[in-house]
Write an enzyme that holds these catalytic residues in place. Structure first.
Site, PDB file in Angstrom:
ATOM      1  N   LYS A 185      -6.628   3.873  15.720  1.00 50.44           N
ATOM      2  CA  LYS A 185      -7.438   4.491  14.658  1.00 50.44           C
ATOM      3  C   LYS A 185      -8.875   4.003  14.794  1.00 50.44           C
ATOM      4  CE  LYS A 185      -7.520   4.861   9.567  1.00 50.44           C
ATOM      5  NZ  LYS A 185      -6.884   4.420   8.306  1.00 50.44           N
ATOM      6  N   SER A 242      -5.424   8.376   5.377  1.00 49.10           N
ATOM      7  CA  SER A 242      -6.584   8.544   6.224  1.00 49.10           C
ATOM      8  C   SER A 242      -6.274   8.530   7.721  1.00 49.10           C
ATOM      9  CB  SER A 242      -7.609   7.451   5.921  1.00 49.10           C
ATOM     10  OG  SER A 242      -7.086   6.159   6.180  1.00 49.10           O
ATOM     11  N   SER A 284      -2.233   5.275   3.767  1.00 48.76           N
ATOM     12  CA  SER A 284      -2.830   5.959   4.917  1.00 48.76           C
ATOM     13  C   SER A 284      -2.011   5.975   6.184  1.00 48.76           C
ATOM     14  CB  SER A 284      -4.187   5.341   5.229  1.00 48.76           C
ATOM     15  OG  SER A 284      -5.136   5.948   4.419  1.00 48.76           O
TER      16      SER A 284
END
Ligand code: GLN
Length: 469
Positions: A75, A150, A174
């Site tokens: 990420k 996210s 997330s």
């Protein structure tokens, strides 16, 4: 379902069915060809260099072990030395990582090969992956729907098989919610089990580093590598390695699970999710699992408490990103004040600015006692309730999200509705509990949560369900 994709791929490498360069090349091509907008950077050159190293090892007659030769995604909120780490923001669009996050370094040391930096909501701010300067990531199974957030890019890469596993970040859901929207496994470990050093801080008191993968065993294997006490993160704790090879396919007799009535009875819970969740519970009951219905805080209280704390902490954490120490600076301004204002005004998205402003407000004199300190008290109450519940039961089962993945473009119009869609994930984050989002027969996955430190128990239970349902 395969027991372990990691093991399958490593066997292929060791049996010389494929070279590591071919494997990495294949993944790089798939990442480039993907139309999901899941990646901010693709790390072709570095990854192929590492692949050549493992091919040399194989050519010398050695076997690959651990995570050697396994391509993975990161990420874009983790520092990875030499790569641009943007947090999907304008202000860090050109920010080059000066060092590597502890969790990522441990994976690299175990032989895994980072192949991409993945799209996400800016600084983790969002539930749809639309709050990104790179645009929305599309759902792995439907281009018109959001990937979730996210950590949307990470979930989509794993769902598409473009990475074998990916490392996301979970502050209030997330990892778990995008895992649900894209039907893969995603784990938020116990708070402190994995070091946060090198993760851009959102809400330091609930930020967790965790994996996405296509099997329970791969979640356990990657968690083992990332876990451990780290002198650079004082909140880290010692944990035992999980013995993945001893996972049993039988559900332990006498296992007790709890279901929160306020979650299941909430009016915004999508009927198809409710129906399949109830069916799963009945199936588990028929396998001898005891189920009890428990009272809990309502979703609105959990969401309000989480967002007050999260916004306060992010306002504080992001104050360091001002174009002076870090990030792009607005140039040629008349004075220091306008340099700061324009740098932050242009560098952060609307959603991120909304959070910074609200966070500063709840911390300010006159509001902090009434709002922020009250939220801390409610958090204590939530933690106490979990401690009490886990005296009686082993696991809490719950849906991951009340909604099916929204259509791209819908959610940004109504931030409050987006915040409320996090009601099933945020409470466990406030409690620091380990929670697995598992793609069993429930749209958006089912969450399996246990008491602090019981990550292994969750994975053993989930493996038995994975193998027996
Ligand atoms: N959707 C939640 C939020 O926006 C959780 C995000 C996260 O876990 N990073 O705060």
């Amino acid at each position: 379902m395969s027991q372990s994709t990691i093991q399958d791929i490593q066997n292929k490498l060791n049996n010389r069915e494929i070279t590591c360069v071919q494997l990495v090349q294949e993944k790089i091509e798939a990442l480039n060809a993907s139309t999901k907008n899941a990646n901010n950077t693709i790390l072709a050159e570095q990854a192929l260099k590492k692949a050549k190293y493992y091919d040399k090892k194989l050519a010398a007659g050695e076997k690959l072990t651990g995570l050697e030769g396994i391509p993975f995604g990161v990420k874009d909120v983790y520092l990875l030395k030499g790569t641009i780490s943007t947090a999907s923001s304008n202000i860090l669009k050109n920010y080059k990582s000066p060092y590597t996050a502890t969790a990522i370094q441990k994976l690299i040391d175990a032989g895994a090969i980072p192949v991409c930096k993945e799209n996400c909501d800016q600084f983790g701010h969002g539930s749809t992956n639309e709050n990104s300067i790179f645009g929305a990531t599309k759902n792995a199974h439907d281009d018109s729907k959001v990937a979730g957030g996210s950590s949307g890019g990470s979930a989509v890469n794993v769902a598409q098989g473009n990475t074998i596993f990916s490392v996301g970040g979970d502050t209030g859901g997330s990892i778990r919610q995008p895992a649900g929207y894209n039907k893969v496994f995603g784990l938020k470990p116990t708070y402190g089990r994995v070091s946060r050093y090198g993760l851009m801080a959102y809400t330091s008191s609930s930020d967790c580093v965790g994996p996405f993968a296509n099997s329970v065993k791969d979640i356990a294997t990657t968690l083992n590598v990332m876990s451990g006490k780290d002198g650079k993160d004082q909140t880290t704790v010692v944990s035992n390695a999980i013995d993945v090879d001893s996972f049993s396919t039988e559900i332990k007799p006498g296992t007790k699970i709890g279901v929160y009535k306020s979650f299941i009875e909430h009016p915004s819970l999508e009927p198809s999710i409710k129906a399949s969740f109830n069916t799963l519970i009945e199936q588990l009951q028929s396998k001898g699992i005891e189920v009890s219905e428990l009272d809990f805080f309502d979703g609105d209280t959990l969401t309000a408490t989480y967002y007050i704390i999260a916004l306060a902490e992010t306002a504080s954490n992001l104050s360091r990103i001002d174009g002076i120490a870090y990030g792009n600076r607005a140039m040629d301004k008349d004075n220091l004040a306008s340099t700061y204002l324009d740098t932050r005004g242009e560098g952060f998205s609307e959603e991120t600015k909304r959070r910074i402003i609200a966070g500063n407000q709840v911390l300010s004199v006159g509001y902090s006692d009434e709002i922020y300190k009250k939220a801390l008290l409610v958090r204590k109450g939530i933690e106490a309730k979990f401690a009490k519940d886990f005296e009686e039961i082993d696991f809490i089962l719950s849906p991951t999200s009340p909604l099916l993945p929204p259509t791209i473009g819908e959610s940004m119009k109504d931030p409050l509705a987006m915040y409320l869609s996090d009601m099933y994930t945020v409470g466990f984050s406030l409690g620091g509990l380990p929670t697995l989002s598992a793609p069993f027969n429930v749209p958006n996955n089912v969450q399996i949560t246990a008491a602090k430190g019981k990550d292994e128990e969750i994975l053993r239970f989930a493996y038995a369900i994975e193998q027996s349902l």
